[in-house]
Structure formats: structure tokens, C-alpha cells
Design an enzyme around this catalytic site. Structure first.
Site, mmCIF file in Angstrom:
data_model
loop_
_atom_site.group_PDB
_atom_site.id
_atom_site.type_symbol
_atom_site.label_atom_id
_atom_site.label_comp_id
_atom_site.label_asym_id
_atom_site.label_seq_id
_atom_site.Cartn_x
_atom_site.Cartn_y
_atom_site.Cartn_z
ATOM 1 N N GLY A 263 0.826 -1.198 0.000
ATOM 2 C CA GLY A 263 0.000 0.000 0.000
ATOM 3 C C GLY A 263 0.858 1.245 0.000
ATOM 4 N N GLU B 141 13.255 -5.710 -4.766
ATOM 5 C CA GLU B 141 12.934 -6.003 -6.161
ATOM 6 C C GLU B 141 14.186 -6.196 -7.008
ATOM 7 O OE1 GLU B 141 10.464 -2.869 -7.575
ATOM 8 O OE2 GLU B 141 8.658 -3.624 -6.586
#
Length: 402
Positions: A129, A246
């Protein structure tokens, strides 16, 4: 330095992973996941995660005490073989095993780690979020607020592009706790239970027909202060550890999938006769384009492997991850665009693709539309070029126009 013994060990491990893949990867997963409902997709993802977990392949990047500990060279081999054998992707578990785990390990309390890391291994699903309608690439502009009220933070705001939020149990949430501080200094980081009252998840129907992205609306949602990660107002620093997850091996996995399934679908498409009976692969121009793609894939794999090794040695440069992200996302876009060109009008009639796959399914028009997920979110290509110019090449910042 790699020794002869290391090479033999890796060869043996590769053979072990290959045997496991042949025995455990569902042969029909692409067909069944193309027609799967949302519930069937979620159940399949949970089953596949537990299958990988049983072999010790689900979280190889985690510390050994939490079920990981696989050396980097073995992790490289694992992702190469999973891609080569066309294994399903861990779509629903991705945020949990990479972003949530990295955040908990870097900044979480012992109680938070003990609560959530075992639960993630048991299938707890997470969503990120971060982005908002007015805070995408400029994440520090977020306006969701969280004010302290006794033992809780009362949170109100909106998040968008929350991938898989309709399936998530927990959320990694950034909210502004000091509205008077500079943009990056008044943000805090929370763990949010998605069953909390006042929270509303609304899937966004995309151009592909899927609803992968969601909006999350928070209306006076109470988050226990015990769910604060790191210090109050220090969420920006914690978020950098989340986003850093990532890099490296996650990009290597995507590059391997593009070089295996993605390139294979291109070759198969080129071998199909067009309405006039001619096969594109017999055209010298098409062969040249295939050769260029194969060369670019080789370069991408080398870049990813170099990033993994530099990250492991703690010698990665400040722009290395941006270089890989930019290269991968734009190569993905060019390859899927070429696939859609090869598919012609017929490619536009393919309306479904495997839900547990990536952006290289061979459903070319859907893949091409989906490829824009990579050149926009996580920092647009323009932002990646700015990072490369300023942090990698040391070029001066552009002047601010007033």
C-alpha cells in the site's frame, strides 16, 4: 573465485532441480489457469507455493533460520531451471516473500518477525500500500494520514495500483504521521491487517479484462501502534529496504522467463503461416529481428547476473538496479509488440491468458498491454534514465524552472 569443486556441486544441484521440475511442475497449468476463476487462481497459487516450500525452493533468499539460506550461485541455478521448465510464477506470494520479508528482517521487531514470517510460509498473503492517485513515481507526495490516538494510529486515505489486494491478508502501508515535516521526513510505515473495519478494497478492471490492480480506501482505520515498523516518521528509510527487495534475483528470474517462454513463443509465432501461406521465419527481416532479440536477452541475462553478484558482494552501484529495470521493461515491451505484430488481427481475439504466468504468455496483445506495467510503475523509464544520469554517470541535476 569459483573452484572446480564449486562447479561440480552446481552441476549436481542443477540436475537435482531439473529432476524435481520434471516430477512436480503441473503439465497443464497454463490451460487450467487460463480458464480459472479468482478463487481457483488463489487456491492454485497456495498449492504451488507449498509444493516449492516442501522442496526448499520457496524462499531460498531468506536466512537459513527462517527456511532459506541457499547460496547465491544455487539460487541463480534454481531460477534458471524453474524458468527453463516453464514453472508457474509465485504471483500472490511475491510481495510476502520479497517485500514483506525484507522489511521485517531489516526493520521489524522480534515479535513482528515471529508473528509474520512463519505465517508467510503457511500462505499468508501481502499487498503493498504505497502508491496513491497523487503519489505514484513521486511516492513522497503521499497524503494518506495516520494520527496517534492512544495505542492506535487512526488512518484515512486512498491507495491505488495495489496488486492482488483482493486476496491479501496483510498490507505494507505508508502514511503521513507528521503533516508539517518535509515530504520524506513525516512518513511512517505500518503493518495493516486487511480485515480491519473501515477498509474497502475495490478491484480495477484493466484493458486486458483482468482486475490485477486494486484501490484501497481507508476511513478512520485503527492500526495498533505495535504494528509500526521502525521509528515514527522514519518510514521513508524503511521503504527503501522494501523497494530494494525487487533487485537482483527477482529481476534475474524475470529475465530468465523472458528468455525462455517469451522467446520460445516468438519462435513459434514466426513459424506459423500467415493468411497467404508464408511463414514469417522465412523472411530475412524477421530473422534479423529475432537475432537482435536473442542478443538483447543474452545481454539482459548478463546484466542481471552481474547485479546479483555485485549485490551479494555489496559493491552494486547506485544506478545498477535502474539500468536492469529499464533494460528489462523496454525489451519486454518491444518483444510483446513484435509478437502482436506477428499475430495480426487474430491476436486481438485472444481474450484470456494464464493467471499464474508472467508477461510472456504468447497471448501477444494481452502481453503487450500488460508490459506497460513495467515501464510506468516502480519508477517510469524517464525516472530510471534520470537516476542513471545523475547517480550513475554523475551528471548535474536539471535546473528547477520557477
Amino acid at each position: 573465485m569459483t573452484t572446480a569443486g564449486d562447479r561440480v556441486e552446481l552441476t549436481e544441484f542443477r540436475a537435482e532441480v531439473r529432476d524435481w521440475c520434471r516430477a512436480h511442475i503441473p503439465r497443464d497449468w497454463r490451460a487450467t489457469q487460463t480458464v480459472a476463476t479468482g478463487a481457483e487462481f488463489a487456491a492454485f497459487q497456495q498449492d504451488w507455493f507449498q509444493t516449492l516450500r516442501g522442496a526448499g525452493y520457496a524462499v531460498p533468499h531468506w536466512p537459513r533460520e527462517w527456511g532459506g539460506g541457499l547460496p547465491i550461485p544455487r539460487q541463480v541455478v534454481l531460477y534458471q531451471e524453474l524458468a527453463a521448465h516453464d514453472a508457474p510464477r509465485l504471483v500472490l506470494a511475491f510481495v510476502a516473500i520479497h517485500h514483506a520479508a525484507a522489511t521485517l528482517l531489516a526493520a521489524g521487531t522480534e515479535a513482528q518477525r515471529n508473528r509474520h514470517l512463519p505465517a508467510i510460509l503457511d500462505g499468508e498473503t501481502w499487498v503493498q500500500g504505497f502508491s496513491e492517485p497523487g503519489a505514484g513515481s513521486d511516492l513522497a507526495a503521499l497524503s494518506t494520514t495516520a494520527r496517534r490516538d492512544g495505542d492506535d494510529y487512526v488512518t484515512t486515505g486512498q491507495k491505488v495500483w495495489a496488486s492482488g489486494a483482493q486476496y491479501a491478508d496483510w498490507c505494507l502501508l505508508l502514511a503521513r504521521t507528521d503533516p508539517n515535516a518535509a515530504k520524506r521526513h513525516g512518513i511512517s510505515y505500518f503493518l495493516l491487517d486487511m480485515r480491519t473495519p473501515g477498509l474497502d478494497v475495490r478491484p480495477i478492471r484493466q484493458a486486458t479484462g483482468e482486475s490485477h490492480f486494486c484501490e484501497i480506501f481507508l476511513d478512520e482505520v485503527r492500526i495498533p501502534a505495535a504494528n509500526l515498523i521502525g521509528a515514527e516518521h522514519a518510514g521513508w528509510q524503511v521503504a527503501q529496504r522494501t523497494l530494494g527487495a525487487e533487485r537482483g534475483l527477482t529481476m534475474l528470474e524475470l529475465a530468465e522467463r523472458l528468455g525462455n517462454a517469451g522467446f520460445r513463443w516468438l519462435l513459434e509465432s514466426c513459424a506459423q503461416p500467415d493468411p497467404g501461406g508464408r511463414r514469417p521465419i522465412e523472411d530475412p527481416v524477421t530473422l534479423d529481428r529475432l537475432a537482435i532479440f536473442e542478443t538483447e536477452i543474452t545481454g539482459l541475462r548478463a546484466l542481471c547476473l552481474d547485479l546479483v553478484e555485485r549485490h551479494d558482494r555489496d559493491t552494486a552501484g547506485p544506478a545498477d538496479a535502474s539500468i536492469v529495470k529499464l533494460y528489462y521493461s523496454e525489451l519486454l515491451q518491444r518483444m510483446t509488440d513484435f509478437g502482436a505484430e506477428l499475430g495480426g488481427v487474430a491476436a486481438h481475439s485472444v481474450l484470456r491468458k494464464p493467471m499464474s504466468g508472467g508477461w510472456e504468455s504468447g497471448a501477444w496483445v494481452l502481453d503487450f498491454i500488460g508490459s506497460w506495467e513495467w515501464t510506468i510503475p516502480g519508477g517510469t523509464s524517464e525516472i530510471q534514465r534520470t537516476i542513471i544520469a545523475e547517480r550513475g554517470l554523475g551528471l548535474p541535476r536539471e535546473p528547477v524552472v520557477r
